[in-house]
Design a protein around this motif. Structure first.
Motif, PDB file in Angstrom:
ATOM      1  N   LEU A 157     -19.840  -2.608  10.847  1.00  0.00           N
ATOM      2  CA  LEU A 157     -20.129  -3.398   9.650  1.00  0.00           C
ATOM      3  C   LEU A 157     -21.334  -4.319   9.830  1.00  0.00           C
ATOM      4  O   LEU A 157     -21.679  -5.072   8.921  1.00  0.00           O
ATOM      5  N   GLU A 158     -21.947  -4.274  11.013  1.00  0.00           N
ATOM      6  CA  GLU A 158     -23.153  -5.063  11.301  1.00  0.00           C
ATOM      7  C   GLU A 158     -22.890  -6.555  11.119  1.00  0.00           C
ATOM      8  O   GLU A 158     -23.637  -7.278  10.440  1.00  0.00           O
ATOM      9  N   ILE A 159     -21.786  -7.007  11.714  1.00  0.00           N
ATOM     10  CA  ILE A 159     -21.408  -8.407  11.683  1.00  0.00           C
ATOM     11  C   ILE A 159     -21.110  -8.848  13.117  1.00  0.00           C
ATOM     12  O   ILE A 159     -21.238  -8.063  14.053  1.00  0.00           O
ATOM     13  N   ALA A 160     -20.693 -10.100  13.275  1.00  0.00           N
ATOM     14  CA  ALA A 160     -20.367 -10.604  14.604  1.00  0.00           C
ATOM     15  C   ALA A 160     -18.876 -10.407  14.897  1.00  0.00           C
ATOM     16  O   ALA A 160     -18.044 -10.490  13.992  1.00  0.00           O
ATOM     17  N   GLU A 161     -18.566 -10.130  16.148  1.00  0.00           N
ATOM     18  CA  GLU A 161     -17.167 -10.040  16.546  1.00  0.00           C
ATOM     19  C   GLU A 161     -16.502 -11.388  16.260  1.00  0.00           C
ATOM     20  O   GLU A 161     -17.037 -12.444  16.576  1.00  0.00           O
ATOM     21  N   GLY A 162     -15.327 -11.358  15.627  1.00  0.00           N
ATOM     22  CA  GLY A 162     -14.633 -12.597  15.268  1.00  0.00           C
ATOM     23  C   GLY A 162     -14.887 -13.047  13.846  1.00  0.00           C
ATOM     24  O   GLY A 162     -14.246 -13.985  13.366  1.00  0.00           O
ATOM     25  N   ASP A 163     -15.811 -12.385  13.127  1.00  0.00           N
ATOM     26  CA  ASP A 163     -16.034 -12.725  11.715  1.00  0.00           C
ATOM     27  C   ASP A 163     -14.802 -12.352  10.895  1.00  0.00           C
ATOM     28  O   ASP A 163     -14.070 -11.430  11.242  1.00  0.00           O
ATOM     29  N   PRO A 164     -14.565 -13.060   9.778  1.00  0.00           N
ATOM     30  CA  PRO A 164     -13.363 -12.786   8.982  1.00  0.00           C
ATOM     31  C   PRO A 164     -13.468 -11.490   8.179  1.00  0.00           C
ATOM     32  O   PRO A 164     -14.529 -11.141   7.663  1.00  0.00           O
ATOM     33  N   LEU A 165     -12.348 -10.787   8.096  1.00  0.00           N
ATOM     34  CA  LEU A 165     -12.236  -9.569   7.304  1.00  0.00           C
ATOM     35  C   LEU A 165     -11.005  -9.664   6.414  1.00  0.00           C
ATOM     36  O   LEU A 165     -10.050 -10.383   6.730  1.00  0.00           O
ATOM     37  N   LEU A 166     -11.025  -8.928   5.307  1.00  0.00           N
ATOM     38  CA  LEU A 166      -9.843  -8.743   4.472  1.00  0.00           C
ATOM     39  C   LEU A 166      -9.281  -7.362   4.781  1.00  0.00           C
ATOM     40  O   LEU A 166      -9.944  -6.358   4.536  1.00  0.00           O
ATOM     41  N   ALA A 167      -8.078  -7.321   5.333  1.00  0.00           N
ATOM     42  CA  ALA A 167      -7.442  -6.056   5.697  1.00  0.00           C
ATOM     43  C   ALA A 167      -6.436  -5.680   4.618  1.00  0.00           C
ATOM     44  O   ALA A 167      -5.523  -6.453   4.317  1.00  0.00           O
ATOM     45  N   ILE A 168      -6.614  -4.494   4.040  1.00  0.00           N
ATOM     46  CA  ILE A 168      -5.786  -4.068   2.910  1.00  0.00           C
ATOM     47  C   ILE A 168      -5.146  -2.716   3.205  1.00  0.00           C
ATOM     48  O   ILE A 168      -5.809  -1.789   3.667  1.00  0.00           O
ATOM     49  N   ARG A 169      -3.842  -2.634   2.951  1.00  0.00           N
ATOM     50  CA  ARG A 169      -3.126  -1.359   2.999  1.00  0.00           C
ATOM     51  C   ARG A 169      -2.792  -0.955   1.574  1.00  0.00           C
ATOM     52  O   ARG A 169      -2.191  -1.731   0.842  1.00  0.00           O
ATOM     53  N   ARG A 170      -3.215   0.231   1.176  1.00  0.00           N
ATOM     54  CA  ARG A 170      -2.998   0.674  -0.206  1.00  0.00           C
ATOM     55  C   ARG A 170      -2.387   2.071  -0.245  1.00  0.00           C
ATOM     56  O   ARG A 170      -2.781   2.936   0.523  1.00  0.00           O
ATOM     57  N   GLN A 171      -1.441   2.238  -1.150  1.00  0.00           N
ATOM     58  CA  GLN A 171      -0.866   3.543  -1.452  1.00  0.00           C
ATOM     59  C   GLN A 171      -1.155   3.840  -2.923  1.00  0.00           C
ATOM     60  O   GLN A 171      -0.779   3.061  -3.800  1.00  0.00           O
ATOM     61  N   ALA A 172      -1.812   4.961  -3.181  1.00  0.00           N
ATOM     62  CA  ALA A 172      -2.078   5.394  -4.554  1.00  0.00           C
ATOM     63  C   ALA A 172      -0.937   6.305  -4.987  1.00  0.00           C
ATOM     64  O   ALA A 172      -0.610   7.273  -4.295  1.00  0.00           O
ATOM     65  N   VAL A 173      -0.349   5.997  -6.151  1.00  0.00           N
ATOM     66  CA  VAL A 173       0.859   6.683  -6.601  1.00  0.00           C
ATOM     67  C   VAL A 173       0.604   7.361  -7.944  1.00  0.00           C
ATOM     68  O   VAL A 173       0.004   6.769  -8.849  1.00  0.00           O
ATOM     69  N   THR A 174       1.054   8.607  -8.090  1.00  0.00           N
ATOM     70  CA  THR A 174       0.849   9.359  -9.327  1.00  0.00           C
ATOM     71  C   THR A 174       1.909   8.996 -10.368  1.00  0.00           C
ATOM     72  O   THR A 174       2.899   8.309 -10.082  1.00  0.00           O
ATOM     73  N   SER A 175       1.707   9.506 -11.575  1.00  0.00           N
ATOM     74  CA  SER A 175       2.664   9.278 -12.661  1.00  0.00           C
ATOM     75  C   SER A 175       4.011   9.932 -12.374  1.00  0.00           C
ATOM     76  O   SER A 175       5.036   9.557 -12.950  1.00  0.00           O
ATOM     77  N   SER A 176       4.030  10.915 -11.461  1.00  0.00           N
ATOM     78  CA  SER A 176       5.290  11.562 -11.068  1.00  0.00           C
ATOM     79  C   SER A 176       5.869  10.926  -9.805  1.00  0.00           C
ATOM     80  O   SER A 176       6.764  11.481  -9.171  1.00  0.00           O
ATOM     81  N   ASN A 177       5.305   9.765  -9.428  1.00  0.00           N
ATOM     82  CA  ASN A 177       5.787   8.959  -8.299  1.00  0.00           C
ATOM     83  C   ASN A 177       5.532   9.611  -6.936  1.00  0.00           C
ATOM     84  O   ASN A 177       6.266   9.378  -5.980  1.00  0.00           O
ATOM     85  N   ARG A 178       4.463  10.391  -6.831  1.00  0.00           N
ATOM     86  CA  ARG A 178       4.049  10.993  -5.561  1.00  0.00           C
ATOM     87  C   ARG A 178       2.934  10.130  -4.957  1.00  0.00           C
ATOM     88  O   ARG A 178       1.982   9.744  -5.657  1.00  0.00           O
ATOM     89  N   VAL A 179       3.060   9.822  -3.677  1.00  0.00           N
ATOM     90  CA  VAL A 179       2.007   9.066  -2.993  1.00  0.00           C
ATOM     91  C   VAL A 179       0.887  10.024  -2.605  1.00  0.00           C
ATOM     92  O   VAL A 179       1.096  10.965  -1.827  1.00  0.00           O
ATOM     93  N   LEU A 180      -0.296   9.792  -3.170  1.00  0.00           N
ATOM     94  CA  LEU A 180      -1.444  10.668  -2.904  1.00  0.00           C
ATOM     95  C   LEU A 180      -2.091  10.387  -1.557  1.00  0.00           C
ATOM     96  O   LEU A 180      -2.519  11.309  -0.858  1.00  0.00           O
TER      97      LEU A 180
END
Length: 240
Positions: free
Chosen positions: A197-220
């Motif tokens: 990411l061309e930043i310094a070690e120790g710089d702040p990051l936003l870590a996100i876990r995402r699950q995309a779910v279909t209209s039939s409730n299937r995780v894509l």
């Protein structure tokens, strides 16, 4: 350009002067500003007045100070609402930025118990493992580790992964993405993050876990994304 007889405070005139130079392209992201002393000497005003005008632009995130280096024109920050499911590519296009993906790894693996649980599949099921760096206007914004069940997209290829997966899921495969579920936490950049990411070690990051779910409730897909904290932030509207 600075009117000392004007009722408009001089610090505000300095602020507007710099703001206009950014708007019209005289100053570009990453450019260093003249020092406070240079501003003061040029316009025959006090350094304190110059500092106040610059401070206002720092607070507005148009300028950024770097200790020992000076004051720079800030790169554009990316605001992401938390009210709608959109892909990274869609977010960038909506902001008139050019999205790009740098594919670092594309393999097939057997899902461990954690990945399988979040994808709602049996442990050991074969999935795609995709690792990419996401860029906007050629600036690295985030790293992205995705896991996709192979039966979801049996013909997934490296060519497809250089564009929007959501567009591929919806327009090519016919899936209807209904919603996403995500968790957000703050972390510090490790050595790999810093390099990619061309930043310094120790710089702040936003870590996100995402699950995309279909209209039939299937995780894509299951995606772990680590966004640069100095380029990306999230907003939400909350009613009482």
């Amino acid at each position: 350009m600075i009117d000392k007889q004007s009722p408009i405070p001089i610090y505000y005139q300095i602020e507007e002067l710099i703001h206009k130079q950014i708007e019209n392209g005289q100053l570009n992201p990453g450019d260093v500003l003249p020092s406070e002393r240079e501003f003061a000497d040029r316009y025959q005003i006090s350094r304190m007045t110059v500092r106040q005008g610059i401070n206002n632009l720092v607070q507005k995130k148009q300028l950024v100070r770097e200790k020992g280096r000076g004051t720079f024109v800030a790169h554009q920050n990316i605001e992401q609402p938390l009210t709608k499911t959109t892909s990274f590519s869609e977010d960038m296009v909506n902001r008139n930025m050019v999205p790009e993906s740098k594919l670092l790894s594309f393999t097939r693996i057997k899902a461990d118990s954690d990945v399988a649980t979040l994808l709602q599949i049996a442990s050991g099921t074969e999935v795609y493992s995709v690792f990419r760096v996401r860029l906007a206007n050629q600036i690295p914004i985030a790293t992205e580790q995705a896991f996709i069940p192979i039966d979801i997209a049996p013909h997934l290829s490296e060519t497809i992964l250089h564009s929007s997966l959501y567009a591929y899921f919806e327009h090519k495969l016919g899936y209807e993405i209904d919603h996403s579920e995500q968790t957000i936490r703050s972390v510090l950049a490790n050595k790999e993050d810093a390099h990619l990411l061309e930043i310094a070690e120790g710089d702040p990051l936003l870590a996100i876990r995402r699950q995309a779910v279909t209209s039939s409730n299937r995780v894509l897909e299951l995606v772990y994304t680590r966004y640069r904290g100095d380029r990306y932030y999230f907003v939400t509207r909350m009613s009482r």
